[in-house]
Design a protein around this motif. Structure first.
Motif, PDB file in Angstrom:
ATOM      1  N   GLU A   3      18.439  63.482  27.424  1.00 24.86           N
ATOM      2  CA  GLU A   3      20.003  62.705  27.579  1.00 24.86           C
ATOM      3  C   GLU A   3      20.443  61.750  25.950  1.00 24.86           C
ATOM      4  OE1 GLU A   3      19.261  61.404  32.267  1.00 24.86           O
ATOM      5  OE2 GLU A   3      19.446  59.926  30.929  1.00 24.86           O
ATOM      6  N   ASP A   4      21.567  61.210  25.648  1.00 27.82           N
ATOM      7  CA  ASP A   4      21.815  60.284  24.692  1.00 27.82           C
ATOM      8  C   ASP A   4      21.072  58.743  24.595  1.00 27.82           C
ATOM      9  OD1 ASP A   4      23.743  58.853  22.887  1.00 27.82           O
ATOM     10  OD2 ASP A   4      23.831  58.089  23.200  1.00 27.82           O
ATOM     11  N   PHE A   5      20.309  57.946  23.711  1.00 25.00           N
ATOM     12  CA  PHE A   5      19.024  57.471  23.305  1.00 25.00           C
ATOM     13  C   PHE A   5      19.582  56.145  22.715  1.00 25.00           C
ATOM     14  CE2 PHE A   5      16.927  60.137  21.228  1.00 25.00           C
ATOM     15  CZ  PHE A   5      16.234  59.937  20.476  1.00 25.00           C
ATOM     16  N   GLU A   6      20.874  56.536  22.001  1.00 27.17           N
ATOM     17  CA  GLU A   6      21.608  55.852  20.458  1.00 27.17           C
ATOM     18  C   GLU A   6      21.319  54.411  21.441  1.00 27.17           C
ATOM     19  OE1 GLU A   6      21.302  56.845  17.780  1.00 27.17           O
ATOM     20  OE2 GLU A   6      21.151  58.922  19.187  1.00 27.17           O
ATOM     21  N   ALA A   7      21.979  53.988  22.083  1.00 27.84           N
ATOM     22  CA  ALA A   7      21.947  52.815  21.856  1.00 27.84           C
ATOM     23  C   ALA A   7      21.024  52.032  22.513  1.00 27.84           C
ATOM     24  CB  ALA A   7      23.065  51.819  23.289  1.00 27.84           C
ATOM     25  N   GLN A   8      19.576  52.341  23.254  1.00 31.23           N
ATOM     26  CA  GLN A   8      18.538  51.676  23.297  1.00 31.23           C
ATOM     27  C   GLN A   8      18.059  51.960  21.787  1.00 31.23           C
ATOM     28  OE1 GLN A   8      18.955  53.647  25.864  1.00 31.23           O
ATOM     29  NE2 GLN A   8      19.153  52.582  27.195  1.00 31.23           N
ATOM     30  N   PHE A   9      17.993  52.624  21.064  1.00 33.84           N
ATOM     31  CA  PHE A   9      17.204  52.684  19.535  1.00 33.84           C
ATOM     32  C   PHE A   9      18.225  51.384  18.524  1.00 33.84           C
ATOM     33  CE2 PHE A   9      16.070  54.970  15.781  1.00 33.84           C
ATOM     34  CZ  PHE A   9      14.378  54.928  16.090  1.00 33.84           C
ATOM     35  N   THR A  10      19.581  51.855  19.389  1.00 33.89           N
ATOM     36  CA  THR A  10      19.791  50.263  18.337  1.00 33.89           C
ATOM     37  C   THR A  10      19.778  49.082  18.420  1.00 33.89           C
ATOM     38  OG1 THR A  10      21.985  52.084  17.858  1.00 33.89           O
ATOM     39  CG2 THR A  10      22.290  49.528  17.258  1.00 33.89           C
ATOM     40  N   GLU A  11      19.367  49.154  20.007  1.00 34.64           N
ATOM     41  CA  GLU A  11      19.404  47.388  20.268  1.00 34.64           C
ATOM     42  C   GLU A  11      17.415  47.229  19.884  1.00 34.64           C
ATOM     43  OE1 GLU A  11      19.238  47.537  24.403  1.00 34.64           O
ATOM     44  OE2 GLU A  11      18.268  45.120  24.400  1.00 34.64           O
ATOM     45  N   ILE A  12      16.738  48.849  19.526  1.00 32.99           N
ATOM     46  CA  ILE A  12      15.245  47.742  19.215  1.00 32.99           C
ATOM     47  C   ILE A  12      15.601  47.895  18.041  1.00 32.99           C
ATOM     48  CG2 ILE A  12      13.034  49.111  18.938  1.00 32.99           C
ATOM     49  CD1 ILE A  12      13.778  50.978  21.300  1.00 32.99           C
ATOM     50  N   ARG A  13      16.010  48.616  17.394  1.00 32.81           N
ATOM     51  CA  ARG A  13      16.297  48.437  15.173  1.00 32.81           C
ATOM     52  C   ARG A  13      17.053  46.822  14.696  1.00 32.81           C
ATOM     53  NH1 ARG A  13      17.655  52.902  11.383  1.00 32.81           N
ATOM     54  NH2 ARG A  13      17.129  51.193   9.035  1.00 32.81           N
ATOM     55  N   SER A  14      17.327  46.554  16.316  1.00 30.00           N
ATOM     56  CA  SER A  14      18.003  45.148  15.776  1.00 30.00           C
ATOM     57  C   SER A  14      17.637  43.785  15.687  1.00 30.00           C
ATOM     58  CB  SER A  14      19.460  45.059  16.929  1.00 30.00           C
ATOM     59  OG  SER A  14      19.052  45.262  18.201  1.00 30.00           O
ATOM     60  N   ARG A  15      16.201  43.750  16.820  1.00 32.84           N
ATOM     61  CA  ARG A  15      15.102  42.817  17.327  1.00 32.84           C
ATOM     62  C   ARG A  15      14.226  43.164  15.592  1.00 32.84           C
ATOM     63  NH1 ARG A  15      13.865  41.830  22.172  1.00 32.84           N
ATOM     64  NH2 ARG A  15      12.516  40.599  20.608  1.00 32.84           N
ATOM     65  N   TYR A  16      13.906  44.167  14.870  1.00 33.98           N
ATOM     66  CA  TYR A  16      13.350  43.852  13.750  1.00 33.98           C
ATOM     67  C   TYR A  16      14.320  43.666  11.973  1.00 33.98           C
ATOM     68  CZ  TYR A  16       9.511  46.273  16.506  1.00 33.98           C
ATOM     69  OH  TYR A  16       8.250  46.819  17.027  1.00 33.98           O
ATOM     70  N   ASP A  17      15.440  44.032  12.511  1.00 32.73           N
ATOM     71  CA  ASP A  17      16.262  43.546  11.954  1.00 32.73           C
ATOM     72  C   ASP A  17      16.687  42.461  12.012  1.00 32.73           C
ATOM     73  OD1 ASP A  17      16.669  45.994  10.260  1.00 32.73           O
ATOM     74  OD2 ASP A  17      18.849  46.426  11.442  1.00 32.73           O
ATOM     75  N   ALA A  18      16.803  41.176  12.622  1.00 28.87           N
ATOM     76  CA  ALA A  18      17.150  39.735  13.016  1.00 28.87           C
ATOM     77  C   ALA A  18      15.919  39.481  12.033  1.00 28.87           C
ATOM     78  CB  ALA A  18      17.126  39.642  14.436  1.00 28.87           C
ATOM     79  N   ILE A  19      14.582  40.240  12.664  1.00 29.01           N
ATOM     80  CA  ILE A  19      13.157  39.013  12.012  1.00 29.01           C
ATOM     81  C   ILE A  19      12.923  39.117  10.430  1.00 29.01           C
ATOM     82  CG2 ILE A  19      10.694  39.693  12.095  1.00 29.01           C
ATOM     83  CD1 ILE A  19      10.887  40.183  15.094  1.00 29.01           C
TER      84      ILE A  19
END
Ligand code: ASP
Length: 446
Positions: free
Chosen positions: A71-87
């Motif tokens: 299945e498409d997992f882009e939404a979750q993947f982006t969410e994870i990435r944004s956690r690190y980007d924010a930090i």
């Protein structure tokens, strides 16, 4: 004189809530920098920033589950990435995780296992933290190893890790994972960064293993039951095992073994209240560390049943107990306690473990020992009152029982281990909370 060999060394592990966002990273860095000796740092993955938030580890598992189903997992993947980007952005850290995220994304598409997926939370967090602190980064898959049957390979891990640490004055080693025999990434069970911290402390021959979390150590009782329960200053490993088994959790169960073996104390500390001393977990507590209360803590659990086997003259029948327990063994049911009388034998078990075999169990016990009666009573709660000071100390049990009797609560079962550092009692589930409060007050309120 402090020489290279004897200067103090601390291994510090930070849990997910301690690294949930940039503000928490700042607190972590302040704690690490406050003491020269905090040379090896073991981080979890960023945890919840607020109640209702999702831990990065859970996002990674969810992402992996989708990827595994195609299945498409882009939404979750982006969410994870944004956690690190924010930090990274908020702290202005000079690091790019682009290549890492590309590699992880590709691995997800190419059928990477769920252990690999989950471990990336700690891996990325470790990389970011190492740059923020100016510490070296040691990938856990190069220094922590599992055996063929999935257990920690103590010997190899200790050898490789201690040798590696000698080459790094200060380093961050991500928690939670290592390498399986086939070289693939493998994780411990959930909460396993605590184990990594313990393993690193042993390999570094640390003076202390500090485990930083979001509570100021162990409390004498569950604060949901006893409001404002006091914290425990010193607890022995044995007491901790007993309290944890009965429901008190702060630390992963397996985290105590590596350091206990070599006598390194664990200090549970609170990242949000660094001035609190927290709880010190030690092999043996010195006399002056015995608290003023006469007990160390109280813990308990609901959801137990008693299988009551009655037979006149049972006491004279050799092998009776073995045959009853043999039936439980055949059904794969572990037992907790064995309160027994002259003509009766009780077996306390988790109700959930007998849910699907109650009638067969009774039938088999009848066949095996031909009793006068067998019955199962549910709704039992067990309470453990734990304290090293009970040993050779007269009166603790009397105070426990009296405090409950005064509340007109019936005690259904009593068990004092021969080690004499705990008293277990069974009460009806509806009396559970009141009993714990009564015992707590008896020992703390003057
Ligand atoms: N991040 C992992 C978990 O959520 C391991 C840990 O935090 O210790 O279980």
């Amino acid at each position: 004189m402090i020489t290279e060999q004897n200067r103090p060394l601390k291994v510090v592990k930070f849990g997910g809530s301690s690294l949930a966002d940039a503000a928490q990273f700042r607190k972590v860095a302040a704690i690490v920098r406050e003491e020269e000796s905090r040379r090896y740092v073991v981080p979890s993955a960023p945890g919840k920033r607020f109640s209702g938030d999702t831990k990065v580890t859970d996002l990674l598992y969810a992402c992996h589950a989708k990827a595994a189903k195609g299945e498409d997992f882009e939404a979750q993947f982006t969410e994870i990435r944004s956690r690190y980007d924010a930090i990274i952005n908020e702290l202005s850290i000079d690091i790019s995780l682009d290549a890492d995220f590309e590699r992880i994304h590709r691995a997800f598409l190419n059928g990477a296992g769920s252990d690999y997926a989950a471990s990336r939370g700690e891996y990325l967090c470790g990389k970011v933290l190492s740059v923020y602190l100016g510490y070296d980064f040691i990938d856990a898959e190069d220094v922590i190893f599992f055996t063929e049957n999935g257990q920690l390979d103590n010997e190899k891990t200790n050898r490789v890790l201690s040798e590696t640490l000698t080459r790094h004055e200060r380093a961050v080693i991500p928690g939670f994972y290592g390498a399986a025999v086939n070289g693939k990434v493998k994780t411990f069970s959930r909460g396993g960064s605590d184990i990594t911290g313990s393993v690193v402390a042993r390999a570094a021959e640390a003076d202390i293993y500090e485990n930083w979390t979001d509570v100021s150590g162990f409390l004498m009782a569950d604060p949901r039951i006893v409001e404002g329960a006091r914290s425990i200053d010193f607890i022995t490993y044995t007491e901790l095992r007993e309290l944890s088994y009965m429901g008190a959790t702060v630390l992963h169960e397996d985290a105590i073994f590596p350091v206990r073996e070599v006598g390194i104390p664990i200090n549970i500390r609170n990242t949000n209240r660094p001035a609190d001393r927290g709880t010190m977990i030690v092999l043996e507590a010195a006399e002056q560390h015995n608290g003023e209360h006469g007990i160390t803590g109280i813990a308990g659990k609901k959801g137990f049943s008693v299988i009551d086997v009655h037979k006149d003259m049972m006491n004279a029948e050799v092998g009776f107990g073995r045959r009853v327990l043999g039936v439980l063994e055949r059904f794969g049911v572990p037992f907790e306690h064995l309160p027994s009388g002259i003509d009766s034998m009780g077996v306390v078990v988790h109700t959930a473990y007998i849910a699907n075999c109650r009638e067969e169990l009774k039938r088999e016990i009848c066949k095996e020992v031909d009793p006068d009666s067998v019955s199962i009573t549910d709704g039992l709660a067990l309470i453990a009152v734990v304290g090293r000071q009970m040993i050779n100390n007269v009166g603790t049990a009397a105070r426990v029982f009296l405090s409950i009797a005064n509340a007109k609560i019936n005690i259904r079962l009593i068990d004092q281990g021969l080690s004499e550092n705990n008293i277990i009692l069974g009460v009806a589930e509806e009396d559970f909370e009141v009993s714990i409060r009564r015992i707590y007050n008896e020992f703390t309120v003057r």
